[in-house]
Structures are given as C-alpha cells and as structure tokens.
Write an enzyme that holds these catalytic residues in place. Structure first.
Site, PDB file in Angstrom:
ATOM      1  N   ALA A   1       0.870  -1.178   0.000  1.00 50.09           N
ATOM      2  CA  ALA A   1       0.000   0.000   0.000  1.00 50.09           C
ATOM      3  C   ALA A   1       0.906   1.226   0.000  1.00 50.09           C
ATOM      4  CB  ALA A   1      -0.876  -0.012   1.244  1.00 50.09           C
TER       5      ALA A   1
ATOM      6  N   GLY B   1       0.471  -4.929   0.961  1.00 52.42           N
ATOM      7  CA  GLY B   1      -0.749  -4.970   0.147  1.00 52.42           C
ATOM      8  C   GLY B   1      -0.547  -5.643  -1.196  1.00 52.42           C
TER       9      GLY B   1
ATOM     10  N   GLU C   1      -0.889  -9.220  -0.402  1.00 48.34           N
ATOM     11  CA  GLU C   1      -2.315  -9.416  -0.067  1.00 48.34           C
ATOM     12  C   GLU C   1      -3.175  -9.407  -1.328  1.00 48.34           C
ATOM     13  OE1 GLU C   1      -1.948  -6.262   2.897  1.00 48.34           O
ATOM     14  OE2 GLU C   1      -2.898  -7.601   4.334  1.00 48.34           O
TER      15      GLU C   1
ATOM     16  N   GLU D   1       4.604  -5.284   7.321  1.00 44.09           N
ATOM     17  CA  GLU D   1       3.868  -4.266   8.087  1.00 44.09           C
ATOM     18  C   GLU D   1       4.361  -4.092   9.509  1.00 44.09           C
ATOM     19  OE1 GLU D   1       2.492  -6.395   5.999  1.00 44.09           O
ATOM     20  OE2 GLU D   1       0.952  -5.391   4.796  1.00 44.09           O
TER      21      GLU D   1
HETATM   22  N1  COA Z   1       4.597   3.072  -0.652  1.00 39.96           N
HETATM   23  C1  COA Z   1       4.986   4.238  -1.192  1.00 39.96           C
HETATM   24  N2  COA Z   1       6.094   4.360  -1.946  1.00 39.96           N
HETATM   25  C2  COA Z   1       6.824   3.252  -2.142  1.00 39.96           C
HETATM   26  C3  COA Z   1       6.478   2.003  -1.608  1.00 39.96           C
HETATM   27  C4  COA Z   1       5.300   1.944  -0.822  1.00 39.96           C
HETATM   28  N3  COA Z   1       4.864   0.799  -0.273  1.00 39.96           N
HETATM   29  N4  COA Z   1       7.417   1.104  -1.958  1.00 39.96           N
HETATM   30  C5  COA Z   1       8.313   1.766  -2.710  1.00 39.96           C
HETATM   31  N5  COA Z   1       7.967   3.051  -2.836  1.00 39.96           N
HETATM   32  C6  COA Z   1       8.666   4.125  -3.561  1.00 39.96           C
HETATM   33  C7  COA Z   1       9.882   4.610  -2.801  1.00 39.96           C
HETATM   34  O1  COA Z   1       9.512   5.562  -1.818  1.00 39.96           O
HETATM   35  C8  COA Z   1      10.677   5.212  -3.920  1.00 39.96           C
HETATM   36  O2  COA Z   1      10.129   6.457  -4.271  1.00 39.96           O
HETATM   37  P1  COA Z   1      11.100   7.736  -4.558  1.00 39.96           P
HETATM   38  O3  COA Z   1      11.958   7.296  -5.727  1.00 39.96           O
HETATM   39  O4  COA Z   1      10.148   8.832  -4.896  1.00 39.96           O
HETATM   40  O5  COA Z   1      11.886   7.937  -3.321  1.00 39.96           O
HETATM   41  C9  COA Z   1      10.402   4.268  -5.092  1.00 39.96           C
HETATM   42  O6  COA Z   1       9.189   3.595  -4.758  1.00 39.96           O
HETATM   43  C10 COA Z   1      11.470   3.217  -5.288  1.00 39.96           C
HETATM   44  O7  COA Z   1      11.660   2.541  -4.068  1.00 39.96           O
HETATM   45  P2  COA Z   1      13.095   2.366  -3.366  1.00 39.96           P
HETATM   46  O8  COA Z   1      12.835   2.112  -1.910  1.00 39.96           O
HETATM   47  O9  COA Z   1      13.988   3.482  -3.722  1.00 39.96           O
HETATM   48  O10 COA Z   1      13.604   1.025  -4.080  1.00 39.96           O
HETATM   49  P3  COA Z   1      14.650  -0.025  -3.497  1.00 39.96           P
HETATM   50  O11 COA Z   1      14.986  -0.923  -4.628  1.00 39.96           O
HETATM   51  O12 COA Z   1      15.736   0.643  -2.776  1.00 39.96           O
HETATM   52  O13 COA Z   1      13.798  -0.877  -2.398  1.00 39.96           O
HETATM   53  C11 COA Z   1      11.883  -2.043  -1.558  1.00 39.96           C
HETATM   54  C12 COA Z   1      12.724  -1.675  -2.789  1.00 39.96           C
HETATM   55  C13 COA Z   1      10.637  -2.787  -2.047  1.00 39.96           C
HETATM   56  C14 COA Z   1      12.684  -2.973  -0.631  1.00 39.96           C
HETATM   57  C15 COA Z   1      11.486  -0.774  -0.798  1.00 39.96           C
HETATM   58  O14 COA Z   1      10.928   0.157  -1.716  1.00 39.96           O
HETATM   59  C16 COA Z   1      10.481  -0.988   0.303  1.00 39.96           C
HETATM   60  O15 COA Z   1      10.837  -1.490   1.356  1.00 39.96           O
HETATM   61  N6  COA Z   1       9.233  -0.565   0.080  1.00 39.96           N
HETATM   62  C17 COA Z   1       8.193  -0.603   1.090  1.00 39.96           C
HETATM   63  C18 COA Z   1       7.698  -2.013   1.293  1.00 39.96           C
HETATM   64  C19 COA Z   1       6.647  -2.045   2.385  1.00 39.96           C
HETATM   65  O16 COA Z   1       6.912  -1.816   3.542  1.00 39.96           O
HETATM   66  N7  COA Z   1       5.408  -2.358   1.981  1.00 39.96           N
HETATM   67  C20 COA Z   1       4.310  -2.509   2.878  1.00 39.96           C
HETATM   68  C21 COA Z   1       3.525  -1.247   2.961  1.00 39.96           C
HETATM   69  S1  COA Z   1       2.193  -1.443   4.131  1.00 39.96           S
END
Ligand code: COA
Length: 260
Positions: free
Chosen positions: A66, A112, A115, A135
C-alpha cells in the site's frame, strides 16, 4: 475507459490488468485501488472475458505494498476505514469474483501487494520475485486480509514467522510453501500464465464460478461448504453448459461452451 495508474489489455477471452506506477514500485494508492476495482468489475461483466490476469509493470515489482505516503498520518479510525474499504472494493471483491483471477508476480510482492496476490484465485511468480508482509516493521499489521489468507495458504506457523520477522521469502521458498503454484523465468511469466488461462477458458465459466463459490465457502465462518457444494453441483445440472459438456463427451467432440 482510460485509467491513470493501470493498463487494461483484452485479448480474446483473457483480460490482463497491469498496475502501472513503476517509479513507485506499483504501490497501491487510493486511485489505483479504485481503478483496479473498476477494471476488474468491467472485465467480470464482460461476457467474453473468461480469465483475468493481474501483474505489475516493469521488471522490479508486482506491487511493493500500500502507498505508505498516503496513510502515514492517519488516525486509528482512518486506518480502520482504509482497511475496511480496501477489503470491500478490492480484496474480498477479487476473492469472490465469478471470473477466475490469476496473479502473475513479476518482482516484489510486499504488504498490500502480497495481499492482492493472495486475494487472487492462484499465483504464478517469476524467479526474481520476493514476497513478504513487512507491516510489523512499520508498526502495523497486514490490513488487507494478510493475517487471514497467508495462514490459509501456508499454515499458521509459517505465516506468523513471515509476519513477525517482516522478512521476504524468495520465489523458490514461496513455491515450497504453496504460496505460488509455479515459478518461471521472468521473460516467460506472462506467456506461461496465459497458457494456464487458456486451459481455463476451454472449460465451463458457469461451472468454474460455481466451484469458486464452493471452495471459498470452506473459509467462511458459519457457512457449511459441503452444503454449498451440494447446492452448486445440483445447480450445474440445470445449465446449458452441463448439456453441452456431457453431449460433447458422448459425441466424442470438444465442448463449445457458450460463455458467461
Ligand atoms: N509506498 C509508497 N512508496 C513506495 C512504496 C510503498 N509501499 N514502496 C516503494 N515506494 C517508492 C519509494 O519511496 C521510492 O520512491 P522515490 O523514488 O520517490 O523515493 C520508489 O518507490 C522506489 O523505491 P526504493 O525504496 O527506492 O527502491 P529499493 O529498490 O531501494 O527498495 C523495496 C525496494 C521494495 C525494498 C522498498 O521500496 C520498500 O521497502 N518498500 C516498502 C515495502 C513495504 O513496507 N510495503 C508494505 C507497505 S504497508
């Protein structure tokens, strides 16, 4: 109908919906959830569409969760509403859809995103996929059905380990757990998923939707799944698809089902 955050591509009896926010790793914001609902609903109502495939754009992510930026300052009441609305408009909606929905997981399926994949009727993953429910690392619990569907699919102990560690598992572990049905090379993910969808399109849509209801009944509290199966089995005998399926068998030809 045109969308901002998803792509809808219809080819013969298969509709493919691609979540298209690659710069945000296809994170689900309010608009994406609403557009997914609309596209899935339209595909379900479309008489020609017999299978829906959901995937993510790019090679990195199916859906990375999400959209955290949308709810970071929510109150408890807003959080509860976010989950309840999501269940109704997307996650329960997909699970209970008459048309089969397959998730083609092409990379990160987190929070999400996992999910969403779990709400689909089954899942295929590319070999670079990473799956998890992170989460608890954000001070949350999964809110789009993860605490319910993950244990249904992989068992309570494995589900609690994934939720408590907030870690990711790779595609081969997901296959071993039964969280995905197949793992294929990324470049083959869509063609492989379409070949599974093709097999489904040859069968009776009416019978398949009845089977979805009966299987889902097993997981609904207060519902006797065996009774749902008996009723659904009986109902099938009154359908044109049943007449066509059995007649085709006796005439030693391939059944030609009329559609939904
Ligand atoms: N919500 C909002 N933005 C998200 C996102 C999320 N769940 N997951 C990734 N993004 C965005 C990042 O903020 C980033 O945006 P920016 O370039 O404007 O800063 C872009 O997507 C790329 O993500 P980034 O984190 O730079 O890529 P990465 O390869 O370094 O890491 C992940 C990849 C998936 C490990 C990391 O993005 C992450 O941990 N995301 C969140 C996962 C999460 O907790 N999901 C559950 C949400 S309830």
């Amino acid at each position: 109908m045109s969308y901002n955050t998803i792509l809808l591509n219809k080819s013969a009896a298969i509709s493919t919906i691609t979540i298209n926010r690659p710069k945000k790793l296809n994170a689900l914001n309010k608009e994406t959830i609403a557009e997914l609902h609309d596209a899935i609903d339209a595909s379900d109502r479309d008489k020609e569409t017999k299978v829906i495939i959901i995937t993510g754009s790019g090679e990195k992510a199916f859906v990375a969760g999400a959209d955290i930026s949308e709810f970071s300052n929510f109150s408890a009441a807003q959080g509860k509403m976010l989950a309840a609305e999501g269940h109704e408009s997307l996650f329960d909606f997909i699970e209970n859809l008459s048309t089969p929905v397959i998730a083609a997981i092409n990379g990160f399926a987190l929070g999400g995103g996992l999910e969403l994949a779990m709400a689909c009727h089954f899942r295929v993953a590319s070999n670079n996929a990473k799956l998890g429910l992170p989460e608890t690392s954000l001070g949350l619990i999964p809110g789009y059905g993860g605490t319910q569907r993950l244990p249904q699919l992989i068992g309570k102990g494995r589900a609690l380990e994934m939720i408590m560690t907030a870690g990711m598992i790779n595609a081969s572990r997901a296959l071993h757990y039964g969280l995905v049905n197949h793992v294929v090379a990324q470049e083959e993910l869509l063609s492989f998923t379409e070949s599974l969808a093709d097999k489904i399109t040859g069968n009776s849509s009416v019978a398949i939707s009845t089977a979805i209801k009966a299987v889902n009944a097993n997981f609904k509290s207060g519902v006797d799944g065996f009774q749902v199966e008996i009723q659904g089995f009986g109902d099938c005998f009154g359908t044109d698809d049943f007449k066509e399926g059995t007649t085709a068998f006796l005439e030693k030809r391939k059944a030609n089902f009329p559609g939904k």
